[in-house]
Scaffold this motif. Structure first.
Motif, short mmCIF file in Angstrom:
data_model
loop_
_atom_site.label_atom_id
_atom_site.label_comp_id
_atom_site.label_asym_id
_atom_site.label_seq_id
_atom_site.Cartn_x
_atom_site.Cartn_y
_atom_site.Cartn_z
N ASP A 146 0.83 -1.20 0.00
CA ASP A 146 0.00 0.00 0.00
C ASP A 146 0.87 1.25 0.00
O ASP A 146 0.59 2.21 -0.72
CB ASP A 146 -0.93 0.02 1.21
CG ASP A 146 -1.96 -1.11 1.17
OD1 ASP A 146 -2.24 -1.62 0.07
OD2 ASP A 146 -2.46 -1.48 2.25
N THR A 147 1.91 1.25 0.81
CA THR A 147 2.81 2.40 0.89
C THR A 147 3.48 2.64 -0.46
O THR A 147 3.67 3.79 -0.86
CB THR A 147 3.88 2.20 2.00
OG1 THR A 147 3.22 1.91 3.21
CG2 THR A 147 4.73 3.43 2.17
N HIS A 148 3.83 1.58 -1.15
CA HIS A 148 4.43 1.71 -2.48
C HIS A 148 3.52 2.50 -3.40
O HIS A 148 3.99 3.33 -4.19
CB HIS A 148 4.71 0.32 -3.07
CG HIS A 148 5.23 0.34 -4.47
ND1 HIS A 148 4.40 0.18 -5.55
CD2 HIS A 148 6.47 0.53 -4.96
CE1 HIS A 148 5.13 0.26 -6.65
NE2 HIS A 148 6.38 0.46 -6.32
N GLU A 149 2.23 2.28 -3.30
CA GLU A 149 1.27 2.95 -4.17
C GLU A 149 0.92 4.36 -3.71
O GLU A 149 0.62 5.22 -4.53
CB GLU A 149 -0.02 2.12 -4.26
CG GLU A 149 0.17 0.73 -4.83
CD GLU A 149 0.70 0.73 -6.25
OE1 GLU A 149 0.34 1.64 -7.02
OE2 GLU A 149 1.47 -0.18 -6.59
N THR A 150 0.95 4.62 -2.41
CA THR A 150 0.45 5.90 -1.90
C THR A 150 1.54 6.88 -1.49
O THR A 150 1.31 8.09 -1.50
CB THR A 150 -0.46 5.67 -0.68
OG1 THR A 150 0.30 5.01 0.35
CG2 THR A 150 -1.67 4.84 -1.05
N ASP A 151 2.71 6.39 -1.10
CA ASP A 151 3.81 7.27 -0.68
C ASP A 151 5.13 6.64 -1.09
O ASP A 151 5.82 6.02 -0.29
CB ASP A 151 3.75 7.50 0.83
CG ASP A 151 4.72 8.57 1.30
OD1 ASP A 151 5.61 8.98 0.52
OD2 ASP A 151 4.62 8.98 2.47
N PHE A 152 5.45 6.80 -2.37
CA PHE A 152 6.61 6.12 -2.92
C PHE A 152 7.90 6.48 -2.19
O PHE A 152 8.73 5.61 -1.92
CB PHE A 152 6.75 6.42 -4.42
CG PHE A 152 7.90 5.70 -5.05
CD1 PHE A 152 7.77 4.37 -5.41
CD2 PHE A 152 9.10 6.34 -5.27
CE1 PHE A 152 8.83 3.68 -5.98
CE2 PHE A 152 10.17 5.67 -5.84
CZ PHE A 152 10.03 4.33 -6.20
#
Length: 108
Positions: A5-11
């Motif tokens: 999820d973090t990869h998608e929302t806060d690279f």
């Protein structure tokens, strides 16, 4: 929030966390699938940059050769700059030695 999820929302946060995990040797916790995708993506970006610069250089060299009446300082500067950039990209990414060698010989 899961690593994916973090990869998608806060690279940026994801990338820093992955770097921290890799440096600590905590591979089991790292988002290896996305790390591999990002590394592949970086390689494709470098290839696209080289292709783009070669296109611009070739177009200007052809114009220079076949449209002598249109020669300008702008064309000359573009040719010089693109030659420098192609050599720099190849120096940073020398995966194809034959292309890099031939390009350096003809572009320098």
């Amino acid at each position: 929030m899961a690593l994916t999820d973090t990869h998608e929302t806060d690279f940026y946060a994801w990338a820093n966390e992955q770097a921290r995990l890799l440096r600590a040797g905590r591979l089991a916790e790292a988002d290896l699938e996305h790390i591999a995708e990002e590394i592949e993506s970086m390689g494709k970006t470098e290839k696209r940059e080289l292709t783009s610069r070669l296109r611009v250089l070739l177009a200007h060299l052809l114009k220079w050769a076949f449209q002598p009446a249109g020669r300008s300082m702008s064309w000359r500067l573009t040719i010089q700059e693109e030659r420098r950039e192609v050599v720099e990209v190849l120096a940073d990414n020398p995966t194809d030695v034959s292309v890099a060698t031939a390009s350096r010989r003809h572009l320098s």
